[in-house]
Design an enzyme around this catalytic site. Sequence first.
Site, PDB file in Angstrom:
ATOM      1  N   CYS A 120      -7.246   6.698  13.629  1.00 21.24           N
ATOM      2  CA  CYS A 120      -7.006   5.244  13.584  1.00 21.24           C
ATOM      3  C   CYS A 120      -6.355   4.711  14.865  1.00 21.24           C
ATOM      4  CB  CYS A 120      -6.165   4.881  12.377  1.00 21.24           C
ATOM      5  SG  CYS A 120      -6.935   5.367  10.825  1.00 21.24           S
ATOM      6  N   HIS A 243      -3.271  -2.260  13.784  1.00 19.08           N
ATOM      7  CA  HIS A 243      -4.254  -1.505  13.008  1.00 19.08           C
ATOM      8  C   HIS A 243      -4.254  -2.069  11.588  1.00 19.08           C
ATOM      9  CE1 HIS A 243      -6.465   1.562  11.075  1.00 19.08           C
ATOM     10  NE2 HIS A 243      -5.434   2.253  10.624  1.00 19.08           N
ATOM     11  N   ASN A 273      -9.431  -0.516   5.793  1.00 21.74           N
ATOM     12  CA  ASN A 273      -9.058   0.283   6.961  1.00 21.74           C
ATOM     13  C   ASN A 273     -10.327   0.897   7.560  1.00 21.74           C
ATOM     14  OD1 ASN A 273      -8.183   2.217   8.753  1.00 21.74           O
ATOM     15  ND2 ASN A 273      -6.578   3.029   7.429  1.00 21.74           N
TER      16      ASN A 273
HETATM   17  O1  UT7 Z   1      -4.461   4.613   9.204  1.00 26.34           O
HETATM   18  C1  UT7 Z   1      -3.473   5.085   8.391  1.00 26.34           C
HETATM   19  C2  UT7 Z   1      -4.112   5.276   7.036  1.00 26.34           C
HETATM   20  N1  UT7 Z   1      -3.252   5.436   5.938  1.00 26.34           N
HETATM   21  C3  UT7 Z   1      -2.457   4.477   5.450  1.00 26.34           C
HETATM   22  O2  UT7 Z   1      -2.274   3.412   5.944  1.00 26.34           O
HETATM   23  C4  UT7 Z   1      -1.799   4.815   4.155  1.00 26.34           C
HETATM   24  C5  UT7 Z   1      -0.358   4.479   4.096  1.00 26.34           C
HETATM   25  N2  UT7 Z   1       0.080   4.519   2.737  1.00 26.34           N
HETATM   26  C6  UT7 Z   1      -0.211   3.544   1.858  1.00 26.34           C
HETATM   27  O3  UT7 Z   1      -0.831   2.561   2.210  1.00 26.34           O
HETATM   28  C7  UT7 Z   1       0.299   3.667   0.451  1.00 26.34           C
HETATM   29  O4  UT7 Z   1       1.090   4.819   0.331  1.00 26.34           O
HETATM   30  C8  UT7 Z   1      -0.857   3.697  -0.590  1.00 26.34           C
HETATM   31  C9  UT7 Z   1      -1.538   2.344  -0.653  1.00 26.34           C
HETATM   32  C10 UT7 Z   1      -1.856   4.780  -0.258  1.00 26.34           C
HETATM   33  C11 UT7 Z   1      -0.291   3.989  -1.977  1.00 26.34           C
HETATM   34  O5  UT7 Z   1       0.688   3.036  -2.295  1.00 26.34           O
HETATM   35  P1  UT7 Z   1       2.077   3.496  -2.880  1.00 26.34           P
HETATM   36  O6  UT7 Z   1       2.833   2.267  -3.140  1.00 26.34           O
HETATM   37  O7  UT7 Z   1       2.666   4.502  -1.928  1.00 26.34           O
HETATM   38  O8  UT7 Z   1       1.666   4.150  -4.243  1.00 26.34           O
HETATM   39  P2  UT7 Z   1       1.867   5.648  -4.758  1.00 26.34           P
HETATM   40  O9  UT7 Z   1       1.045   6.603  -3.990  1.00 26.34           O
HETATM   41  O10 UT7 Z   1       3.337   5.911  -4.913  1.00 26.34           O
HETATM   42  O11 UT7 Z   1       1.261   5.543  -6.206  1.00 26.34           O
HETATM   43  C12 UT7 Z   1       1.857   4.688  -7.214  1.00 26.34           C
HETATM   44  C13 UT7 Z   1       1.032   4.820  -8.476  1.00 26.34           C
HETATM   45  C14 UT7 Z   1       0.780   6.275  -8.880  1.00 26.34           C
HETATM   46  O12 UT7 Z   1       0.828   6.327 -10.285  1.00 26.34           O
HETATM   47  P3  UT7 Z   1       2.146   6.864 -11.027  1.00 26.34           P
HETATM   48  O13 UT7 Z   1       2.363   8.246 -10.502  1.00 26.34           O
HETATM   49  O14 UT7 Z   1       3.255   5.909 -10.629  1.00 26.34           O
HETATM   50  O15 UT7 Z   1       1.781   6.796 -12.471  1.00 26.34           O
HETATM   51  C15 UT7 Z   1      -0.653   6.506  -8.435  1.00 26.34           C
HETATM   52  O16 UT7 Z   1      -1.298   7.477  -9.217  1.00 26.34           O
HETATM   53  O17 UT7 Z   1      -0.251   4.215  -8.277  1.00 26.34           O
HETATM   54  C16 UT7 Z   1      -1.275   5.152  -8.678  1.00 26.34           C
HETATM   55  N3  UT7 Z   1      -2.452   4.891  -7.857  1.00 26.34           N
HETATM   56  C17 UT7 Z   1      -3.398   3.997  -8.205  1.00 26.34           C
HETATM   57  N4  UT7 Z   1      -3.510   3.180  -9.266  1.00 26.34           N
HETATM   58  C18 UT7 Z   1      -4.570   2.370  -9.316  1.00 26.34           C
HETATM   59  C19 UT7 Z   1      -2.803   5.460  -6.668  1.00 26.34           C
HETATM   60  N5  UT7 Z   1      -3.974   4.928  -6.255  1.00 26.34           N
HETATM   61  C20 UT7 Z   1      -4.349   4.022  -7.175  1.00 26.34           C
HETATM   62  C21 UT7 Z   1      -5.451   3.159  -7.295  1.00 26.34           C
HETATM   63  N6  UT7 Z   1      -5.509   2.335  -8.366  1.00 26.34           N
HETATM   64  N7  UT7 Z   1      -6.424   3.077  -6.357  1.00 26.34           N
END
Ligand code: UT7
Length: 316
Positions: A120, A243, A273
Amino acid sequence: MNLFHSRILGTGSYLPERRVSNADLAEQLARDGIETSDAWIQERTGIQARHFAAPGQKSSDLALPAAQAALEAAGLDAGQIDLIVVATTTPDLVFPSTACLLQAKLGVHGGAAFDVQAVCSGFLYALTVADAMIRAGSARHALVVGAEVFSSLLDFRDRGTCVLFGDGAGAVVLGPSEHPGILATALHADGRQAGVLCVPDKTVLMDGQAVFKLAVGALEKVALEVLAKAGREASSIDWLIPHQANLRIMRGTAKKLGLPDERMVITVHEHGNTSAASVPLALDIAVRDGRVHRGQTLLLEGVGGGFTWGAALIDY
Ligand code: UT7
């Protein structure tokens, strides 16, 4: 006349035709028993839709219309380009490079053409290399492209990653200039963090929260670094063009620089992204809709797998 600088002469971009809204994607995933929702995706990322390439459509196919648009905006023919640098994580082939394939599609030959791979951050890496080559006199007109068919790396059973990414391409033409256009650039990498975002086999594996934390810290530091190099203050930035990965990360960086949302180009809602394509895609969209215009100061920055990050301060 000595030309010691490079500047952006034109921009272009391309998004593949197939637009997949969050609701479309949720419906697709539900067929495999994977639950997600428009509300979750929008709240956590700001993404509303992404575009996916058609079967058989490769990164060079997306790069071509973006490059042609940038050349037209620059008022140059492809034959005047003596350097093509393509940033891509999803090259058409292992080799030849996507840059060579793009060169052939543009109907020209003879100039230098190669790819850079910094995921990225790839566009920032490519821009920095092209700027350095122009300033060194080893190239005159450079086509710098970010192009990705990132959907080819997605595991649609992993809702934590597959909702985040899309396909697309963005391009700029750089040329020599008496006055600095690219004011300062900075690139960094930390290979110790390779595991937080990688493709160990065929699909993306990501520790989202680790990436989030690394990204916010790295982006603030590198932004301050290019400002210091150029002897400018954050208040001199007309547009922050980060980005386009996640609106929360983007807002975090803008806040740390004391910039309001109104001074940040936001296009992530429309294409997700797109990895190396994201920064030039956002730049071109903002140039074409009139937000970005000549004489303004732009801060471009990227962060991604590697771990890599970089920034460029530009007088447009
Ligand atoms: O170029 C760089 C590329 N990468 C990035 O920019 C990623 C950077 N990170 C992020 O953007 C965030 O960490 C994410 C958007 C990937 C995730 O957001 P988060 O606020 O960190 O959520 P999390 O991973 O802590 O997940 C929270 C909950 C989990 O459920 P539980 O364990 O609380 O029951 C996940 O299983 O959200 C759940 N979850 C989803 N729910 C619905 C994860 N993905 C999804 C989804 N839809 N697509």
